[in-house]
Design an enzyme around this catalytic site. Structure first.
Site, short mmCIF file in Angstrom:
data_model
loop_
_atom_site.label_atom_id
_atom_site.label_comp_id
_atom_site.label_asym_id
_atom_site.label_seq_id
_atom_site.Cartn_x
_atom_site.Cartn_y
_atom_site.Cartn_z
N ASN A 35 0.88 -1.18 0.00
CA ASN A 35 0.00 0.00 0.00
C ASN A 35 0.91 1.22 0.00
O ASN A 35 1.29 1.69 1.07
CB ASN A 35 -0.87 0.06 1.28
N HIS A 66 -1.23 -8.52 -4.05
CA HIS A 66 -0.64 -8.45 -2.70
C HIS A 66 -1.10 -9.60 -1.83
O HIS A 66 -0.66 -9.73 -0.69
CB HIS A 66 -0.98 -7.12 -2.04
N LYS A 96 -2.52 -13.62 15.26
CA LYS A 96 -3.37 -12.53 14.77
C LYS A 96 -3.60 -11.52 15.89
O LYS A 96 -3.51 -11.84 17.08
CB LYS A 96 -4.73 -13.07 14.33
#
Length: 397
Positions: free
Chosen positions: A271, A326, A396
């Site tokens: 990004n 990506h 996570k």
């Protein structure tokens, strides 16, 4: 596959995805982007899906202009990976302790370190330029400067959403370390400030979508955004560098007898904005959910938390502005995933992976993403596969 060309207002839309499979709202976003007066090219990756401002999985090449909402709020988000000397035979049967040690060393979610991490105390982190990097924070937007303390403590932290830290095996049994993160809260606040500034400018008042507001070259607003954008991209790179160093330290301690060594780290943004030249024209290339895939350049294309990822080398395809996808790309929104799937579904789809399996991360369930193998098949002319990885531990936020 080679790309399919769809007509756009000012430039053709080159798609490495079947246009018939792309959501109508995403196709409309792409058409909207093609109306911008400054656009010189638009390439669409196979992981394309609807996003805020611009489509995720799009590469927007403009001359003399940049759209802050197209870059997105996680400026510089990207991946890092490194192959180790460990093999599958070195691993214990129970990997829960390893996951716990990673979570202790690297704050996740909205967490931060109690004190700023000193890069000088970490093995292998280059400290040259570090002081200059923080000095340049003095030049960021005044409205965001009060966040400096938080930014220093969040350097070397994961965040939440689709960010992760993984312990992986490739097809030869070699162990890889991999992580995905960006510029944390400071990048988000800088992005939101500049998106708001762009939307107030007179030249943006008649755009088809106010989220496509741009800064134009040789203006004070563009100069201010470029400074903050490139600083935030560097923050994201440093953030991943510190996390990887902390991750390596955990692995060294947990596998002391093996005397682990590490190959050079592969790292890439997905990004971001880069200044690049095509057909003799200097362009600002925004990759929103896309990596640079110049000839011979290494990249990382992750799947979901239960499927696996790919280490790739770029083929230097100028039609895509030397870009590739990506990741797998979402096929349903986070809210839709939470409504459709349960924690039990997550447990079944992540069987064999040491990871969270509670409802708090159901929006990251593999079924919410496109099949990574299909995405890779659609970009055979953009990258070649170097290694296929399968995670055995996934942390996570």
């Amino acid at each position: 596959m080679t790309y399919t060309e769809v007509s756009g207002a000012r430039v053709p839309i080159r798609m490495w995805a079947d246009p018939a499979t792309v959501e109508d709202v995403a196709m409309q976003q792409l058409r909207n982007v093609s109306t911008l007066p400054w656009i010189k090219g638009l390439a669409v990756m196979p992981d394309v899906h609807f996003g805020k401002g611009a489509t995720v999985g799009s590469v927007i090449a403009m001359r003399g202009a940049v759209c802050p909402a197209a870059v997105g709020v996680d400026i510089g988000c990207g991946m890092s990976a490194v192959r180790t000397s460990l093999t599958a035979n070195d691993l214990p049967g129970d990997l829960s302790r390893l996951r716990s040690k990673i979570e202790q060393a690297i704050p996740v979610g909205r967490g931060m370190h109690d004190d700023a991490v000193d890069p000088g105390r970490l093995h292998g982190v280059a400290t040259a330029g570090w002081d200059d990097f923080w000095r340049r924070f003095d030049g960021v937007a005044e409205a965001v400067k009060f966040r400096q303390g938080r930014a220093t403590k969040q350097m070397g932290t994961l965040g939440s959403g689709n960010h992760f830290i993984e312990f992986c095996l490739d097809e030869t049994g070699s162990v890889w370390l991999m992580l995905h993160s960006g510029s944390r809260n400071i990048g988000k606040e800088l992005a939101e400030y500049h998106i708001g500034q762009a939307q107030k400018l007179p030249h943006n008042q008649n755009l088809i979508d106010r989220d496509l507001a741009v800064f134009i070259a040789d203006t004070p607003q563009m100069a201010a955004y470029r400074h903050d954008l490139f600083w935030a991209q560097e923050y994201a790179k440093h953030n991943r560098e510190l996390m990887m160093a902390l991750f390596k330290d955990v692995v060294r301690k947990e596998f002391k007898k093996a005397k682990v060594t590490f190959e050079p780290v592969i790292s890439c943004h997905h990004n971001y904005v880069a200044e690049e030249t095509y057909d003799g024209m200097d362009l600002l290339v925004t990759r929103k959910g896309a990596i640079r895939a110049g000839g011979g350049e290494f990249g990382i294309i992750p799947g979901s938390m239960g499927t696996g990822s790919y280490i790739v080398k770029g083929l230097g395809n100028a039609a895509s502005f030397n870009s590739a996808s990506h990741g797998a790309g979402r096929r349903m929104s986070r809210n839709a995933a939470k409504k459709r799937f349960t924690a039990q579904d997550l447990e079944e789809q992540t069987r064999g992976v040491e990871c969270r399996k509670d409802f708090g991360v159901v929006d990251e369930i593999p079924a919410a993403y496109k099949p990574i193998e299909q995405v890779m098949e659609q970009q055979r002319d953009l990258v070649e596969v170097v290694a296929k990885l399968k995670q055995v531990v996934c942390v996570k936020g």
